[in-house]
Design a protein around this motif. Structure first.
Motif, PDB file in Angstrom:
ATOM      1  N   ASN A  56       0.857  -1.184   0.000  1.00 38.24           N
ATOM      2  CA  ASN A  56       0.000   0.000   0.000  1.00 38.24           C
ATOM      3  C   ASN A  56       0.892   1.232   0.000  1.00 38.24           C
ATOM      4  OD1 ASN A  56      -2.735  -1.136   0.407  1.00 38.24           O
ATOM      5  ND2 ASN A  56      -1.874  -1.849   2.346  1.00 38.24           N
ATOM      6  N   TYR A  57       0.510   2.208  -0.790  1.00 36.98           N
ATOM      7  CA  TYR A  57       1.200   3.491  -0.722  1.00 36.98           C
ATOM      8  C   TYR A  57       0.229   4.609  -1.064  1.00 36.98           C
ATOM      9  CZ  TYR A  57       1.933   2.944  -5.818  1.00 36.98           C
ATOM     10  OH  TYR A  57       1.774   2.751  -7.168  1.00 36.98           O
ATOM     11  N   THR A  58       0.589   5.797  -0.613  1.00 35.04           N
ATOM     12  CA  THR A  58      -0.227   6.986  -0.818  1.00 35.04           C
ATOM     13  C   THR A  58       0.565   7.991  -1.631  1.00 35.04           C
ATOM     14  OG1 THR A  58      -1.342   6.664   1.301  1.00 35.04           O
ATOM     15  CG2 THR A  58      -1.415   8.880   0.370  1.00 35.04           C
ATOM     16  N   VAL A  59      -0.103   8.647  -2.559  1.00 30.50           N
ATOM     17  CA  VAL A  59       0.462   9.777  -3.285  1.00 30.50           C
ATOM     18  C   VAL A  59      -0.270  11.011  -2.780  1.00 30.50           C
ATOM     19  CG1 VAL A  59       0.678  10.901  -5.533  1.00 30.50           C
ATOM     20  CG2 VAL A  59       1.146   8.447  -5.323  1.00 30.50           C
ATOM     21  N   ARG A  60       0.508  11.979  -2.314  1.00 27.00           N
ATOM     22  CA  ARG A  60      -0.069  13.208  -1.771  1.00 27.00           C
ATOM     23  C   ARG A  60       0.875  14.375  -2.043  1.00 27.00           C
ATOM     24  NH1 ARG A  60       3.074  14.578   2.445  1.00 27.00           N
ATOM     25  NH2 ARG A  60       3.930  12.977   3.822  1.00 27.00           N
ATOM     26  N   SER A  61       0.367  15.562  -1.800  1.00 26.41           N
ATOM     27  CA  SER A  61       1.202  16.755  -1.929  1.00 26.41           C
ATOM     28  C   SER A  61       2.238  16.789  -0.810  1.00 26.41           C
ATOM     29  CB  SER A  61       0.342  18.022  -1.863  1.00 26.41           C
ATOM     30  OG  SER A  61      -0.487  18.106  -3.002  1.00 26.41           O
ATOM     31  N   ALA A  62       3.413  17.297  -1.123  1.00 21.44           N
ATOM     32  CA  ALA A  62       4.462  17.469  -0.122  1.00 21.44           C
ATOM     33  C   ALA A  62       4.031  18.551   0.863  1.00 21.44           C
ATOM     34  CB  ALA A  62       5.775  17.858  -0.782  1.00 21.44           C
ATOM     35  N   ILE A  63       4.425  18.361   2.122  1.00 22.78           N
ATOM     36  CA  ILE A  63       4.140  19.342   3.171  1.00 22.78           C
ATOM     37  C   ILE A  63       5.446  19.683   3.882  1.00 22.78           C
ATOM     38  CG2 ILE A  63       1.718  18.734   3.496  1.00 22.78           C
ATOM     39  CD1 ILE A  63       2.558  16.931   5.826  1.00 22.78           C
ATOM     40  N   ASP A  64       5.424  20.788   4.615  1.00 20.63           N
ATOM     41  CA  ASP A  64       6.621  21.302   5.297  1.00 20.63           C
ATOM     42  C   ASP A  64       7.413  20.236   6.046  1.00 20.63           C
ATOM     43  OD1 ASP A  64       7.146  23.904   4.748  1.00 20.63           O
ATOM     44  OD2 ASP A  64       6.313  24.711   6.605  1.00 20.63           O
ATOM     45  N   ARG A  65       6.735  19.428   6.816  1.00 27.55           N
ATOM     46  CA  ARG A  65       7.453  18.477   7.660  1.00 27.55           C
ATOM     47  C   ARG A  65       8.114  17.343   6.868  1.00 27.55           C
ATOM     48  NH1 ARG A  65       1.996  17.021   9.535  1.00 27.55           N
ATOM     49  NH2 ARG A  65       1.529  14.944   8.757  1.00 27.55           N
ATOM     50  N   ASP A  66       7.905  17.301   5.544  1.00 28.23           N
ATOM     51  CA  ASP A  66       8.579  16.318   4.680  1.00 28.23           C
ATOM     52  C   ASP A  66      10.006  16.724   4.336  1.00 28.23           C
ATOM     53  OD1 ASP A  66       6.253  14.731   4.511  1.00 28.23           O
ATOM     54  OD2 ASP A  66       5.560  15.783   2.710  1.00 28.23           O
ATOM     55  N   ALA A  67      10.376  17.971   4.587  1.00 24.54           N
ATOM     56  CA  ALA A  67      11.649  18.523   4.092  1.00 24.54           C
ATOM     57  C   ALA A  67      12.857  17.717   4.539  1.00 24.54           C
ATOM     58  CB  ALA A  67      11.792  19.983   4.505  1.00 24.54           C
ATOM     59  N   LYS A  68      12.922  17.352   5.807  1.00 26.74           N
ATOM     60  CA  LYS A  68      14.083  16.612   6.317  1.00 26.74           C
ATOM     61  C   LYS A  68      14.212  15.269   5.612  1.00 26.74           C
ATOM     62  CE  LYS A  68      16.185  14.790  10.518  1.00 26.74           C
ATOM     63  NZ  LYS A  68      16.067  14.634  11.972  1.00 26.74           N
ATOM     64  N   GLU A  69      13.091  14.558   5.507  1.00 31.73           N
ATOM     65  CA  GLU A  69      13.107  13.239   4.870  1.00 31.73           C
ATOM     66  C   GLU A  69      13.437  13.351   3.381  1.00 31.73           C
ATOM     67  OE1 GLU A  69      10.301   9.235   4.889  1.00 31.73           O
ATOM     68  OE2 GLU A  69       9.539  11.074   5.796  1.00 31.73           O
ATOM     69  N   LEU A  70      12.916  14.382   2.721  1.00 37.84           N
ATOM     70  CA  LEU A  70      13.187  14.568   1.291  1.00 37.84           C
ATOM     71  C   LEU A  70      14.654  14.868   1.026  1.00 37.84           C
ATOM     72  CD1 LEU A  70       9.994  16.553   0.297  1.00 37.84           C
ATOM     73  CD2 LEU A  70      10.714  14.351  -0.678  1.00 37.84           C
ATOM     74  N   SER A  71      15.289  15.640   1.898  1.00 35.87           N
ATOM     75  CA  SER A  71      16.704  15.950   1.719  1.00 35.87           C
ATOM     76  C   SER A  71      17.545  14.677   1.748  1.00 35.87           C
ATOM     77  CB  SER A  71      17.162  16.927   2.804  1.00 35.87           C
ATOM     78  OG  SER A  71      18.516  17.265   2.623  1.00 35.87           O
ATOM     79  N   ALA A  72      17.289  13.822   2.722  1.00 29.49           N
ATOM     80  CA  ALA A  72      18.031  12.553   2.828  1.00 29.49           C
ATOM     81  C   ALA A  72      17.673  11.600   1.698  1.00 29.49           C
ATOM     82  CB  ALA A  72      17.754  11.907   4.181  1.00 29.49           C
ATOM     83  N   LEU A  73      16.405  11.546   1.346  1.00 36.62           N
ATOM     84  CA  LEU A  73      15.938  10.644   0.295  1.00 36.62           C
ATOM     85  C   LEU A  73      16.559  10.982  -1.060  1.00 36.62           C
ATOM     86  CD1 LEU A  73      13.862   8.381  -0.515  1.00 36.62           C
ATOM     87  CD2 LEU A  73      12.318  10.261  -1.083  1.00 36.62           C
ATOM     88  N   ARG A  74      16.584  12.256  -1.411  1.00 39.85           N
ATOM     89  CA  ARG A  74      17.154  12.669  -2.702  1.00 39.85           C
ATOM     90  C   ARG A  74      18.626  12.291  -2.779  1.00 39.85           C
ATOM     91  NH1 ARG A  74      19.418  17.687  -4.698  1.00 39.85           N
ATOM     92  NH2 ARG A  74      18.916  18.021  -6.885  1.00 39.85           N
ATOM     93  N   LEU A  75      19.338  12.484  -1.687  1.00 41.82           N
ATOM     94  CA  LEU A  75      20.751  12.111  -1.640  1.00 41.82           C
ATOM     95  C   LEU A  75      20.907  10.603  -1.864  1.00 41.82           C
ATOM     96  CD1 LEU A  75      23.651  13.145  -1.069  1.00 41.82           C
ATOM     97  CD2 LEU A  75      23.224  12.603   1.333  1.00 41.82           C
ATOM     98  N   GLN A  76      20.079   9.803  -1.213  1.00 41.65           N
ATOM     99  CA  GLN A  76      20.152   8.350  -1.367  1.00 41.65           C
ATOM    100  C   GLN A  76      19.820   7.925  -2.796  1.00 41.65           C
ATOM    101  OE1 GLN A  76      17.766   6.024   1.378  1.00 41.65           O
ATOM    102  NE2 GLN A  76      18.053   4.162   0.187  1.00 41.65           N
TER     103      GLN A  76
END
Length: 181
Positions: A14-34
């Motif tokens: 199961n997964y959800t597609v949603r709009s990015a929100i402020d609190r996603d920033a930390k996870e997105l920074s690490a994820l993009r690097l990975q």
């Protein structure tokens, strides 16, 4: 721009597609690097053009406030496993189009996450009067090219010897676009 979240069930996850929100920033920074370190399909090598947490907070804020931008995340197992962006150019002569990009963790390839991020982006574009979605794809990324064609994109051109990969060889970039009358 913000969209309504959508839930998907594909091949046992199961997964959800949603709009990015402020609190996603930390996870997105690490994820993009990975993700940048997992594939050569993207423009960056791991660590290049790094976006820190405040950088992602600004991108999310901008994309939320601007009607011609869309930042989506895919969430599985309570973590972000991929994301996509549509970014408009704010010059009148380009006001009809956006540029699309997508990144998915390699462990989550094959679950149609990229396809569903793109479908949501296309639906959003069509509903908001955006006539063209443009993207670039590495010539060796056959699965992505096949998906883009399936969803109405066509090859518009080729940038020859556009990238140098780890094997030291030059590769072409395919320019694709989808135009809605």
């Amino acid at each position: 721009m913000i969209i309504n979240k959508r839930d998907f069930y594909v091949k046992g996850i199961n997964y959800t597609v949603r709009s990015a929100i402020d609190r996603d920033a930390k996870e997105l920074s690490a994820l993009r690097l990975q993700i940048d370190g997992e594939t050569e399909n993207l423009d960056r090598e791991k660590g290049e053009a790094f976006i820190d947490i405040p950088g992602f907070e600004q991108i999310i804020k901008t994309d939320t406030e601007h009607s011609r931008n869309l930042f989506l995340v895919a969430v599985a197992h309570d973590r972000i496993v991929g994301f996509s962006r549509c970014e408009g150019i704010y010059l009148n002569r380009f006001s009809h189009k956006v540029e699309f990009g997508v990144c998915i963790l390699k462990d989550f390839w094959g679950y149609r996450i990229g396809e569903n991020l793109l479908k949501e982006s296309v639906s959003w574009a069509d509903a908001n009067g955006i006539k063209k979605i443009a993207l670039n794809v590495l010539e060796t990324n056959d699965k992505a090219i096949k998906l883009y064609k399936k969803l109405g994109f066509e090859i518009e051109g080729v940038l020859k010897k556009d990238k140098i990969l780890s094997d030291g060889k030059y590769y072409n970039t395919i320019i694709m676009g989808r135009f809605k009358e």
